[in-house]
Every structure is written in C-alpha cells, then in structure tokens.
Motif scaffolding. Structure first.
Motif, PDB file in Angstrom:
ATOM      1  N   LYS A 194     -37.297   7.478 -31.149  1.00  0.00           N
ATOM      2  CA  LYS A 194     -36.750   7.414 -29.782  1.00  0.00           C
ATOM      3  C   LYS A 194     -35.317   6.870 -29.816  1.00  0.00           C
ATOM      4  CE  LYS A 194     -40.366   8.688 -27.248  1.00  0.00           C
ATOM      5  NZ  LYS A 194     -40.876   9.583 -28.288  1.00  0.00           N
ATOM      6  N   LEU A 195     -35.092   5.863 -30.654  1.00  0.00           N
ATOM      7  CA  LEU A 195     -33.743   5.306 -30.772  1.00  0.00           C
ATOM      8  C   LEU A 195     -32.781   6.356 -31.336  1.00  0.00           C
ATOM      9  CD1 LEU A 195     -34.627   1.771 -32.142  1.00  0.00           C
ATOM     10  CD2 LEU A 195     -33.448   2.231 -30.011  1.00  0.00           C
TER      11      LEU A 195
ATOM     12  N   ALA B  99     -34.033   6.407 -21.090  1.00  0.00           N
ATOM     13  CA  ALA B  99     -33.142   6.293 -22.250  1.00  0.00           C
ATOM     14  C   ALA B  99     -32.723   7.660 -22.788  1.00  0.00           C
ATOM     15  CB  ALA B  99     -33.832   5.487 -23.349  1.00  0.00           C
ATOM     16  N   ILE B 100     -33.681   8.585 -22.847  1.00  0.00           N
ATOM     17  CA  ILE B 100     -33.346   9.864 -23.483  1.00  0.00           C
ATOM     18  C   ILE B 100     -32.852  10.893 -22.471  1.00  0.00           C
ATOM     19  CG2 ILE B 100     -34.268  11.776 -24.869  1.00  0.00           C
ATOM     20  CD1 ILE B 100     -36.072   9.676 -26.214  1.00  0.00           C
TER      21      ILE B 100
ATOM     22  N   LYS C 190     -30.301   8.564 -19.871  1.00  0.00           N
ATOM     23  CA  LYS C 190     -29.378   7.753 -20.687  1.00  0.00           C
ATOM     24  C   LYS C 190     -28.758   6.585 -19.901  1.00  0.00           C
ATOM     25  CE  LYS C 190     -28.153  11.385 -24.000  1.00  0.00           C
ATOM     26  NZ  LYS C 190     -29.084  10.990 -25.050  1.00  0.00           N
TER      27      LYS C 190
ATOM     28  N   VAL D 257     -36.858  -1.893 -37.014  1.00  0.00           N
ATOM     29  CA  VAL D 257     -37.868  -1.268 -36.153  1.00  0.00           C
ATOM     30  C   VAL D 257     -39.049  -0.790 -36.999  1.00  0.00           C
ATOM     31  CG1 VAL D 257     -38.312   0.601 -34.523  1.00  0.00           C
ATOM     32  CG2 VAL D 257     -36.110  -0.569 -34.523  1.00  0.00           C
TER      33      VAL D 257
ATOM     34  N   ALA E 134     -40.904   4.492 -32.028  1.00  0.00           N
ATOM     35  CA  ALA E 134     -39.757   3.793 -31.426  1.00  0.00           C
ATOM     36  C   ALA E 134     -38.490   4.127 -32.208  1.00  0.00           C
ATOM     37  CB  ALA E 134     -40.010   2.288 -31.432  1.00  0.00           C
TER      38      ALA E 134
ATOM     39  N   GLU F 259     -33.120   9.612 -30.966  1.00  0.00           N
ATOM     40  CA  GLU F 259     -32.908  10.625 -29.922  1.00  0.00           C
ATOM     41  C   GLU F 259     -31.968  10.132 -28.830  1.00  0.00           C
ATOM     42  OE1 GLU F 259     -37.149  11.327 -29.101  1.00  0.00           O
ATOM     43  OE2 GLU F 259     -36.809  13.404 -29.710  1.00  0.00           O
ATOM     44  N   SER F 260     -32.011   8.832 -28.571  1.00  0.00           N
ATOM     45  CA  SER F 260     -31.141   8.318 -27.514  1.00  0.00           C
ATOM     46  C   SER F 260     -29.754   7.969 -28.053  1.00  0.00           C
ATOM     47  CB  SER F 260     -31.777   7.093 -26.853  1.00  0.00           C
ATOM     48  OG  SER F 260     -31.831   6.043 -27.783  1.00  0.00           O
TER      49      SER F 260
ATOM     50  N   ALA G 141     -32.993   2.725 -25.648  1.00  0.00           N
ATOM     51  CA  ALA G 141     -34.397   3.040 -25.934  1.00  0.00           C
ATOM     52  C   ALA G 141     -35.143   1.852 -26.509  1.00  0.00           C
ATOM     53  CB  ALA G 141     -34.469   4.209 -26.899  1.00  0.00           C
TER      54      ALA G 141
ATOM     55  N   GLU H 292     -28.952   5.767 -30.435  1.00  0.00           N
ATOM     56  CA  GLU H 292     -28.702   4.378 -30.843  1.00  0.00           C
ATOM     57  C   GLU H 292     -29.027   4.120 -32.301  1.00  0.00           C
ATOM     58  OE1 GLU H 292     -30.363   1.901 -27.347  1.00  0.00           O
ATOM     59  OE2 GLU H 292     -30.785   4.014 -27.103  1.00  0.00           O
TER      60      GLU H 292
ATOM     61  N   VAL I 123     -43.067  -1.284 -28.837  1.00  0.00           N
ATOM     62  CA  VAL I 123     -42.506  -0.065 -28.248  1.00  0.00           C
ATOM     63  C   VAL I 123     -40.991  -0.193 -28.067  1.00  0.00           C
ATOM     64  CG1 VAL I 123     -42.454   1.338 -26.132  1.00  0.00           C
ATOM     65  CG2 VAL I 123     -44.640   0.651 -27.111  1.00  0.00           C
TER      66      VAL I 123
END
Lengths: 541, 306
Positions: free
Chosen positions: A261-262, B155-156, B159, A253, A258, A264-265, B163, A267, B253
């Motif tokens: 964000k990954l 996604a956050i 969920k 990435v 981005a 935080e989610s 993401a 992943e 993104v």
C-alpha cells in the motif's frame, strides 16, 4: 577475485592496487551512459522489520545486515550484481594455502575523519569472536579464522586470533584450513571494522545516532524504532564522489500488504517482499516495477532420520519422489520459485547443483517406484505421519499440497501440526519431530553454507543424518587449492548425501518484489539479495 | 475519597507483583527461547549468550535479579532490540500509542455520546437507524478490513493522507489510524449510550420530571445524562486500555511504532524482559484506568461515595 598484489614487490602492489581501485571506481559510478539522473536523489526502501541491532558484530537478521552494509564497509563488499568488489581493501592475495593478505587503501576514513588501518580490523575481528561479545554468528564465520573457534569457546585468549597487521595498511588473515572464498566471506560486516574509541567510550550506547561512527557510504541520521531509519550520504567515505543517493530511508514495515500500500501511494520505492499469493496480480498490475530473481536459499522438509519410520532410506526416498515440484512452484506457491532436487541451489559457488535421476521420469513411473519402495520397507497405505510447520498461510499451502500428494499417490495420511515459530524451532533442534518445514538462506556464496544442512555433527543439520564418506570428500575438497577439484569433490559429496535422502528439497527461493522503475542499479543477478545504496540511483522521472 | 485512592494505589503493588510472577513463569514455561532461530547457534555461542543475559542462572535467581532491577526502575535490556533498553523502547512507544489511542478515545466519547443520545431521543426514526447502522458496521467489520479500505480510499485514490508510517507526531500520519480507532470505539460507545439513555428515560424519576413540566432539554441535560453515562464510563475504561496498549491490528495496518507492535514482537521473539516490562506497564495502566472509572462513578451518581 584475483589480486595483482605481490608481497615482495611494492611497486607491483601499488600498480595493482591502483588498477583494482580504478576498476572499482568505474563500477561505483554505475550509471549507464545516457541515463539522466533525477534532481532529487532520495530513496525509501522497506526493510521488512526493525533491525535487531546496528552493531555489526551482533547482527543476525537480514534487516540489520542491510542497514549495517550502508553504515560500514568491510575489507571487500558486493556490488549491485552480487560480485565481490574492493571495499576498504583495494587488493588481496592468498599467499599460501592458509594465509590471505589484504592491502588496505590509505584514503579510507571513519565518519569522524579518523583514518582506517589494519589495527581497526584486528580489534573488530577479535571483538567479534570474543565470548563476552556473544555474537550469534561467531560460530558461523569465526571458524574460518585461525583459533576463532577456540576463542569463542573460551579456550584461548582473543589475542591468539589469526589476524595480524604486517604494516598499518596490510592485514594478514590466517585460516585453520584453506578458505578459497575468503574475499567473499569478509564482505560480511561481522568481520568488518568498528571504531574502537567509540565502542569503548559509549559501550552498549555506541550505535545510537548521536554516537555511532561508521566507515560506510552513508551515516545514521535518525532512528525511530519500529518505524524508520534515515541515512545520509557520508562525505568522508573514500568513494563519496561516486555515490549518487543523498538520502536513504529504511522503513520497518512488517505487514506485507501495508508495504505494498505504501508503494502504491508513492511513499515507498522498494517493497521488501510481496505477500504470498500476490505475485501474479502485481505482475499484471505493475509490469515495469515487478522483479523476481532467484536467490541462494532453499525450502525443504526435514525428515527425522532417527525416527523409526524414517530410519529406512526407502521411505524417505518414496516420499521425496512423488512430490511434483513443478506443480508446487507453478500452481501452489505461484511466485516464480524454482523446483529443487538437491541441497545445492542454482548459482552457488563451489559446487554444482545435483539432482535425482527420477526427476525427469513421468510421474506414473515415479509413483510406481515409490509404492514399491514403501511396500519393501513395510509401510502400508494408511500409515500416519506427523508434519510440523510454523503458522503461516504460505507454509500451510505447501504442506496441504504435499499431504495431498502423499495421500493420493501413496495412501499416506499426514497429520499437520501448526505451531508458533519458536516452538517449531525448539522441536526441530531437540529432534522432537517426524517431519518439519525448514528453510535456509546462504550466509556467504559457497557450497559449504548449504552442505552444513546435511553434514555430520553440524548444528544446522536438523535431520541428524551422517555420511562419513561424503564428509571425507568435503574435508578433502576444503583442503584443496584447486577450485575445480574442490568443486568436483563437494559436488560429489552433495550427491552422495542426497542419495541418502536425509531431507526433501522442494524449492529454491526467489525474491518477488516491487521496485519503482525509476530506481536504477537493481539487478536480476544479485543472488544474495544484498544491495548497498551506494550502487543505486534515481532515474529522472 | 483520598484515603480510598491511597488504598487503591497500595493494592496495586500486590496486583503488579502477582501479574509479573505469573507472567514470568508462563514466559519461561513456553517452548523456545530468545536465541532459537532458523540458524541454530552452536552450544558454545548459546552458553555465551546465556551468560551475557544471565539466563545461565537458576530461574529463581533470574527472577530475583529481575525484581531487583524493577525496583530500581530498570526494566532490563531487550533481547529482540539489542541496542535498546526496555525503558527506552517503552518511552518511545508509549507516547505514540497514547496519542493515537488516547486521542481517539476522547473523540469517540464526544461523538459516541452525542450520536447515542440522538438515537435514543429519536428512537426507531431514520436517524436512529442510521446511527445504529453505523454502530453495527463498526462492530461487525474488523479493523483489518476497515483499515485497508481507508488506505485505499484516502491514501491511494484520493492521495490526501499517507498510507501509513509515523513521523514525530505529524498529524498527517495520525489521521487515518485515529479515524479507524474512533470508528470502532464510537460504534461501541454509541450503542451503549443509546440503550442506557432509553432505559433512563423510562425511569420513574424522569417521568416525574416530565410530569412537573420540565422542558425536555433540562430533563436530558440535568437528570438523564448523568445516570445514562454510567455504563459508558464502565465501557470507556477497557476501551481506552485496549486502544492504547493493544491496538495491534491498527498499528500493523498503518505501520505505527506503538506498544502493540512491541508486545507482538516481544512475545514472538521470547523477549522476556520486553514482555514483562510491557505487562508491568499494561497492569499499571489498567489499574489506574479502573480507579479513574470508579472515581468518575462518584461524580455521576450521588449514591456512590468513597
């Protein structure tokens, strides 16, 4: 690292080897007592970009080296704290000023089960310096091996490279001059082994998942270009029982936002680097996950010493003096970077950090002195200077600050020219600039990697400055076998060069990133930012 | 019609040739080369690299060498992705872009035409304002704003979707990027469809049909829809091309390994072969889509014959 191995004594060699190997085993386990491991030992780490290659001899960028470090292991390696530890070699010794001998462990294996011997290293090192391989690092690392430079230039055959097998598990490396940091140097996988039969059988295709044979703690399972690379623990690795992770996924990435964000989610467990200007925000938001350790890297501005204005050292000095590095690091970049006043950064081996006496002066005094210097040099307020930088918000922010410092304190006008990265590089290389943004990350942990930035005739010297007196000191230092004496001489050389003000050192890099608090093995002292999955583990959470 | 198609395909050859030549010259005229990096390579190493990639030959010879390879279906070796050929890179990225871009354009067409039709039929009503509001939002907000918002929400916070990333065409990873592209495309298609249908509905032949007492449903489906679709078809060509080949922001993104990322990295790294290979691909896709658009005209408008 001092080896206890002695060529003349096999018994001692075995004993010492066992000692070192034993020490390394204890380190490899690496899980502190009381820490409970998570049932699933799988980790995802963003690598910042797609690797340029997985061929160790051709690797240039950080992403490629990160993955190659998992798939291959050199004579030595660096552990999670950045310390040099045994790799395929279990011990080593500098038997004379220009000769190193590495004793290889006999249980090191390729992922296809073949044993690793000294012949593998000879083949790989010859391949690395071979002009046909055209490795971009051949001129960086190859020069430390006898005849490496001449072979890359096509003046000698590869068989003349100064590497020899004393027996199947003993490798001798001859150097053109004393290289005290050889154990650190050979942790770079460009000087590591590749599997000859695989390379010759598959040619350019040898790094593909179906073909590749490595000797690292992990093997390549899946490679989705520009998306991810999946590695699995290699059962044939000599220290496999101390490797905790079973699967490691490297993401490619590039977009910093981005990446976060990954994270935080859930992943991604390891952000490559926080986007500029977000450190404080994430520090407050994720106090348990935030890390920001200094690394061996320098942000600086190159001054074209051949430019009519910058030919005068007083002008170069004046410009350097008035930039308030503390404000730059604390308020402008605001990401924990450290103010720098010399070409040598904190934590690098082989020389001490140098600074300027004015660095501790109050700013008013510095400005007064700088004004005087400029007046003496005939540079009047209102003089226009050109500054080139590659388009990036971060570089722009720093440049605006520098421009404001020079304008408000010295009345110098700065014309800022933003350009694409490759255009900036071309301009810098051609000397077609007045002032330009520059940066450097150490290739190995020794002062010489930074001194190349300011040495006469160095490819990395964009300023084209040259101080023959300092050059003599560096030569003398490099010939010395006494590390303390060498350090003194190199420090002295760095000091003398920096008194010529060839460039404006600004900040020492740090790596602001988020790493999940359940990832064990992350260290604040790994100043080369080189981690192997071998040294990491997932804590129960 | 087949003669026409054959002629158009033949015309593609000089088009591709001209595009390649111009692009080749522009690429080589751009300052900086594939081996210029922060760490300057020595003159000796640079010579070795140039020899390895035939960059030591005169430009015209390199060009002929490239054309010869191209004629044999070989797009060359990549400079940036050293372990992969351009053919391999394109073969991996094209299906990803086609799935995301092509899928979204199909959904957008259905949705856009439907919403545009409703808005046109209920002109100046609440439905119309709502559709136009969505459409304007899709046009006004750039994808680098909508994308992160989608990630934040789905996604956050919720969920329910990843993401970003990509995993072998797993629908989980396709939902959000396709939604983003669909939203943007629907905005354009819906607005054009609405305007076009309103114009058609005010035409004489529609007035005649209404005077004859035909029901509105028949008027719309049988008489108004076809001519109203013409501008939509014109728009679909470029939209589809950009959704497939130039979805750079969406790919960035959502970290999708598509063509946009390759184009961006190829240009930034002076990866001559990769950029040229992608230019060839984009040119062919553009020409083919334009041809498809022209052929669709003939299906929709009886006045057009090839």
């Amino acid at each position: 690292m001092n080896s206890r191995w002695n060529m003349k004594s096999t018994v001692k060699a075995i004993a010492a080897g066992a000692l070192l190997a034993g020490a390394s085993l204890a380190m490899a386990a690496n899980v502190p007592t009381g820490v409970q491991l998570h049932a699933s030992q799988e980790m995802v780490r963003n690598n910042g970009s797609e690797p340029d290659t997985l061929d160790p001899a051709l690797a240039e960028g950080v992403p490629a080296n990160n993955i190659i470090r998992e798939l291959f292991e050199g004579l030595t390696a660096t552990d999670g704290t950045g310390k040099v530890v045994p790799g395929v070699a279990e011990s080593w010794k500098q038997v004379d000023p220009k000769t190193w001998v590495f004793k290889l462990r006999n249980n090191a294996k390729w992922s296809n089960g073949d044993g690793i011997s000294a012949a593998d290293f000879i083949y790989s090192m010859r391949r690395f310096v071979d002009p046909k391989t055209a490795s971009e690092y051949a001129s960086t690392f190859g020069i430390f091996i006898l005849n490496g430079k001449e072979i890359t230039a096509g003046k000698l055959p590869v068989t003349e490279l100064g590497v020899k097998a004393l027996d199947a598990y003993t490798l001798e490396i001859k150097t053109p001059f004393p290289v005290g940091f050889m154990p650190d140097l050979v942790s770079n996988l460009q000087l590591g082994p590749v599997h000859k039969a695989t390379v010759e059988k598959f040619g350019k295709e040898w790094t593909k998942p179906a073909n590749i044979v490595g000797n690292g703690a992990f093997s390549l399972k899946d490679w989705q270009v520009n998306s991810k690379i999946v590695l699995a623990k290699s059962p044939s690795y000599w220290d496999a029982k101390n490797v905790q992770l079973t699967k490691m996924t490297y993401l490619a990435v590039e977009d910093g936002n981005a990446d976060v964000k990954l994270f935080e989610s859930g992943e991604n467990d390891w952000v490559y680097q926080l986007p500029p200007g977000t450190y404080d925000k994430y520090k407050a938001q994720y106090p348990k996950d935030i890390h920001n350790a200094p690394m061996l890297g320098l942000r600086y501005y190159s001054l074209n010493n051949a430019d009519p204005v910058f030919k005068d050292v007083r002008v170069r000095k004046a410009l350097s003096m008035v930039i308030d590095r503390d404000i730059l690091s604390q308020r402008v970049t605001a990401d924990g970077q450290v103010a720098a006043y010399g070409v040598i950064v904190n934590g690098v081996a082989g020389a001490d950090v140098t600074t300027y006496d004015w660095a501790t002066w109050p700013m008013d005094k510095r400005v007064a002195e700088a004004k005087k210097l400029l007046a003496d040099a005939g540079v009047a307020p209102g003089t226009k200077l050109k500054f080139a930088y590659n388009t990036s918000e971060y570089h722009k922010k720093m440049a605006i600050f520098a421009a404001s410092e020079w304008k408000t304190k010295l009345g110098i006008d700065l014309e800022m020219e933003a350009m694409e990265f490759k255009v900036l590089i071309k301009k810098r290389n051609d000397g077609d600039y007045q002032m330009a943004r520059n940066g450097w990350i150490a290739d190995y942990n020794d002062a010489t990697t930074f001194l190349t930035l300011v040495q006469c005739d160095s490819d990395q010297n964009a300023q084209k400055n040259c101080n023959r007196k300092a050059e003599a000191l560096i030569d003398e230092g490099n010939q010395s076998l006494d590390p303390a004496k060498r350090k003194t001489l190199l420090t002295q050389a760095a000091k003398i060069i920096m008194e010529d003000y060839p460039m404006i050192p600004l900040l020492q890099y740090t790596v602001p990133r988020l790493v999940k608090s359940y990832v064990g093995g992350y260290s604040a002292t790994n100043s080369m930012d080189r981690y192997r999955a071998k040294d990491l583990y997932i804590i129960k959470h | 019609m087949w003669t026409y198609v054959f002629r158009r395909v033949l015309a593609m050859i000089p088009t591709v040739f001209v595009v390649i030549t111009v692009c080749y010259l522009l690429l080589h005229a751009t300052p900086g080369g594939p081996f210029d990096s922060e760490r300057k390579v020595s003159a000796v190493v640079l010579a070795n690299l140039n020899a390895k990639y035939h960059l030591d030959l005169p430009l015209w010879q390199q060009y002929l060498y490239y054309l010869n390879s191209l004629l044999h279906g070989d797009l060359g070796a990549s400079f940036r992705y050293e372990d992969w050929s351009v053919n391999e890179l394109v073969a991996k990225a094209l299906p990803v872009s086609a799935a995301i871009g092509g899928g979204s354009i199909l959904i957008s067409l259905v949705l856009g035409v439907f919403l545009g039709t409703i808005a046109a039929l209920r002109q100046n009503s609440v439905v119309d304002y709502l559709v136009m509001g969505i459409s304007n939002a899709g046009t006004a907000f750039p994808s680098f704003v909508i994308g992160p918002v989608l990630i934040l929400v789905f996604a956050i916070w919720l969920k329910v979707a990843p993401a970003g990333g990509w995993d072998a065409f797993s629908p989980r990873y396709m939902v959000l990027p396709m939604s983003l592209l669909t939203f943007i495309n629907v905005a354009s298609i819906g607005r054009v469809m609405r305007g076009s249908l309103i114009e058609v509905l005010h035409s004489n032949f529609i007035r005649t049909a209404r005077a004859k007492g035909l029901p509105m449903r028949v008027i719309i489906l049988r008489h108004a829809l076809k001519p109203a679709l013409l501008p939509v078809v014109s728009l679909t060509g470029p939209l589809a091309i950009s959704s497939i080949t130039a979805a750079v922001v969406t790919e960035s993104v959502f970290s999708i390994p598509g063509l946009g990322k390759l184009i961006l990295n190829g240009a930034g790294n002076r990866d001559y072969t990769l950029v040229l290979g992608l230019v060839v691909l984009v040119t062919v896709i553009t020409v083919v889509f334009n041809l498809l658009v022209d052929l669709t005209y003939a299906l929709l408008d009886p006045k057009i014959r090839y």
